[in-house]
Design an enzyme around this catalytic site. Structure first.
Site, PDB file in Angstrom:
ATOM      1  N   HIS A 176      19.148  44.077 -16.759  1.00  0.00           N
ATOM      2  CA  HIS A 176      18.506  44.118 -15.311  1.00  0.00           C
ATOM      3  C   HIS A 176      17.168  43.799 -15.358  1.00  0.00           C
ATOM      4  O   HIS A 176      16.621  43.097 -14.462  1.00  0.00           O
ATOM      5  CB  HIS A 176      18.855  45.104 -14.485  1.00  0.00           C
ATOM      6  CG  HIS A 176      18.439  46.620 -14.887  1.00  0.00           C
ATOM      7  ND1 HIS A 176      18.754  47.044 -16.164  1.00  0.00           N
ATOM      8  CD2 HIS A 176      17.449  47.448 -14.602  1.00  0.00           C
ATOM      9  CE1 HIS A 176      17.915  48.060 -16.413  1.00  0.00           C
ATOM     10  NE2 HIS A 176      17.322  48.624 -15.450  1.00  0.00           N
ATOM     11  N   ASN A 197      31.394  34.603   7.158  1.00  0.00           N
ATOM     12  CA  ASN A 197      32.246  34.740   8.388  1.00  0.00           C
ATOM     13  C   ASN A 197      31.088  34.555   9.299  1.00  0.00           C
ATOM     14  O   ASN A 197      29.918  35.375   9.416  1.00  0.00           O
ATOM     15  CB  ASN A 197      33.125  35.794   8.722  1.00  0.00           C
ATOM     16  CG  ASN A 197      33.621  35.342  10.152  1.00  0.00           C
ATOM     17  OD1 ASN A 197      33.038  36.193  11.079  1.00  0.00           O
ATOM     18  ND2 ASN A 197      34.487  34.755  10.445  1.00  0.00           N
ATOM     19  N   CYS A 236      38.282  31.278   7.173  1.00  0.00           N
ATOM     20  CA  CYS A 236      39.212  31.928   8.006  1.00  0.00           C
ATOM     21  C   CYS A 236      39.558  31.420   9.137  1.00  0.00           C
ATOM     22  O   CYS A 236      40.347  32.010   9.765  1.00  0.00           O
ATOM     23  CB  CYS A 236      38.113  33.272   8.396  1.00  0.00           C
ATOM     24  SG  CYS A 236      36.803  32.844   9.392  1.00  0.00           S
ATOM     25  N   ASP A 279       6.641  -6.694  16.114  1.00  0.00           N
ATOM     26  CA  ASP A 279       5.575  -7.158  16.781  1.00  0.00           C
ATOM     27  C   ASP A 279       5.853  -7.763  18.127  1.00  0.00           C
ATOM     28  O   ASP A 279       4.760  -7.720  18.838  1.00  0.00           O
ATOM     29  CB  ASP A 279       5.152  -8.887  15.853  1.00  0.00           C
ATOM     30  CG  ASP A 279       4.651  -8.109  14.546  1.00  0.00           C
ATOM     31  OD1 ASP A 279       3.988  -7.085  14.351  1.00  0.00           O
ATOM     32  OD2 ASP A 279       5.093  -8.939  13.597  1.00  0.00           O
ATOM     33  N   LYS A 339      26.253  -4.820  29.771  1.00  0.00           N
ATOM     34  CA  LYS A 339      26.245  -5.960  28.453  1.00  0.00           C
ATOM     35  C   LYS A 339      26.143  -7.196  29.395  1.00  0.00           C
ATOM     36  O   LYS A 339      26.982  -7.451  30.586  1.00  0.00           O
ATOM     37  CB  LYS A 339      27.625  -5.976  27.839  1.00  0.00           C
ATOM     38  CG  LYS A 339      27.632  -7.081  26.890  1.00  0.00           C
ATOM     39  CD  LYS A 339      29.383  -7.040  26.315  1.00  0.00           C
ATOM     40  CE  LYS A 339      29.190  -8.084  25.273  1.00  0.00           C
ATOM     41  NZ  LYS A 339      30.623  -8.216  24.941  1.00  0.00           N
ATOM     42  N   PHE A 348       1.664  -0.219   4.747  1.00  0.00           N
ATOM     43  CA  PHE A 348       2.616  -1.088   4.203  1.00  0.00           C
ATOM     44  C   PHE A 348       2.345  -2.490   4.756  1.00  0.00           C
ATOM     45  O   PHE A 348       2.221  -2.554   5.950  1.00  0.00           O
ATOM     46  CB  PHE A 348       3.953  -0.988   4.059  1.00  0.00           C
ATOM     47  CG  PHE A 348       4.185   0.352   3.049  1.00  0.00           C
ATOM     48  CD1 PHE A 348       5.168  -0.150   1.891  1.00  0.00           C
ATOM     49  CD2 PHE A 348       3.856   1.698   3.072  1.00  0.00           C
ATOM     50  CE1 PHE A 348       5.319   0.741   1.150  1.00  0.00           C
ATOM     51  CE2 PHE A 348       4.016   2.394   1.988  1.00  0.00           C
ATOM     52  CZ  PHE A 348       5.121   1.883   1.077  1.00  0.00           C
TER      53      PHE A 348
END
Length: 413
Positions: free
Chosen positions: A71, A123, A156, A279, A299, A335
């Site tokens: 221990h 549980n 369970c 953009d 749609k 980026f």
């Protein structure tokens, strides 16, 4: 992976079988693992399995001849301790100082300095019981890292909280905890990822090629180092496996609002803006002689002969980031995605990013440098003096960004 020493505790839970997969993954990645199990744990998983996976003896008996100081010695040996799964019984013993087996005795020998993780599994009624909730709160206040449970179907038959977190997620928490222990300063980092979706009629939209793979790997890198990462991503973008705060967005307007809100609400050290932002956004459509504002709720019928979609120019969110930021010393990584073999055109695009956004570095990635699986293989990093560094993986890109941040902030990361 470094040769970290992991002391792995297993208690009496039906989820104990999942510990075998996690132990195997740790060993395969270069960790040395020693297992301590309760007697009840062996009712769910065999010591032969655990010894075979680790190559080490499995510890259980506090009074085994020649092992009376385990221990103390095992706790000294370990770099990190995890109990997975941790039953309600063991958790409540920890919180109340009960030491009636080797695992609970080990806890009392814990010096509160090394990372100690608990992955509960039980549980839902046991998990939500006031005694267990109070014990988890007490352990957390002591510095123990208590992992969340999953919500789902339990052994369970009940459905709810208490399900053991998936082993791959627990593995990520182990990586983070080991790095946190060596971290002098945590950075708050925002990573944006994926492509905007500009809706037309609820099922159709304008988007781009971004998958979020690069941003996800960058977020993984910094989260695993122990930094506080917020990952702002398109709803269908790749997401990091490492633990971080994940927030989704839909279109340009939604992304802009969330970037502004996040940067206004807290002081971030670093923004890595990798999201591919549209953009242009659709304003209205013309169906014959009739025009409709978009997005339409229904749609557009496919029998319409001709549809004209009118677009408006969006401003650059990149150019607003430093204005949005609560921290005026924010370090901004931009980026710039290009699709040209002309080097002068690439440089011109990078230069424009510097001029308009006051970013600190620009990463140029070009469509021609993607492989057959649409994975980016070359990144060019530019500073304001146009010094260029070229790397060939997202992980190497993250390492280079980290080096630049270290030089900028002047502190160990």
């Amino acid at each position: 992976m470094s040769n970290y020493k992991i002391l792995f505790g297993i208690t009496g839970s039906i989820a104990a079988y999942k510990s075998a997969y996690l132990i195997s993954k740790l060993v395969q990645n270069g960790f040395e693992v020693k297992v301590v199990a309760t007697e009840n744990a062996f009712k769910f998983i065999g010591d032969a399995t655990l010894e075979g996976l680790t190559g080490n003896k499995v510890y259980s008996d506090s009074f085994e001849s020649g092992e009376m100081m385990n221990h103390i010695n095992l706790m000294k040996w370990a770099d990190l301790i995890i109990v997975c799964p941790a039953s309600a019984n063991t958790i409540n013993k920890f919180a109340n100082g009960v030491a009636d087996n080797l695992i609970t005795s080990l806890f009392l020998a814990y010096d509160l300095k090394k990372p100690f993780l608990i992955a509960p599994a039980m549980n839902v009624k046991m998990y939500e019981h006031p005694v267990t909730k109070e014990s988890l709160k007490k352990l957390s206040n002591w510095g123990i890292k208590v992992l969340q449970t999953s919500k789902g179907y339990l052994a369970c038959g009940d459905i709810g909280e208490g399900k053991l977190l998936e082993p791959d997620e627990i593995y990520e928490h182990i990586l983070v905890s080991l790095n946190e222990n060596n971290l002098k300063r945590k950075l708050k980092i925002l990573v944006t990822a994926g492509g905007t979706k500009e809706n037309i009629d609820g099922i159709r939209y304008i988007t781009n090629l971004s998958t979020g793979r690069t941003a996800s790997e960058i977020a993984n890198y910094f989260a695993r180092k122990g930094h506080n990462v917020t990952y702002l991503h398109a709803f269908d973008a790749t997401t990091p496996s490492a633990p971080c705060n994940k927030i989704s967005y839909n279109d340009f307007i939604d992304l802009n609002k969330k970037v502004e809100s996040i940067l206004n609400s807290d002081s971030y050290d670093l923004v890595i803006h990798n999201a591919a932002v549209s953009d242009y956004s659709p304003v209205y459509v013309e169906l014959g002689s009739i025009s409709y504002d978009v997005p339409l709720n229904s749609k557009i019928k496919s029998d319409v002969g001709e549809i004209n979609i009118h677009l408006k120019k969006n401003f650059k969110i990149l150019d607003k980031i430093k204005d949005y930021s609560k921290n005026k010393n924010l370090f901004l990584v931009a980026f710039k995605f290009t699709n040209t073999l002309n080097e002068e055109e690439k440089i011109s695009a990078v230069r424009k990013s510097f001029q308009n956004s006051n970013c600190d570095i620009v990463v140029n990635n070009d469509l021609n440098d993607r492989d057959e699986n649409n994975v980016q293989r070359i990144f060019h990093i530019y500073d304001k003096k146009f010094k260029k560094i070229t790397v060939n993986t997202a992980n190497n890109l993250s390492e280079e960004i980290e080096k630049i941040i270290i030089q900028k902030i002047g502190d160990k990361i």
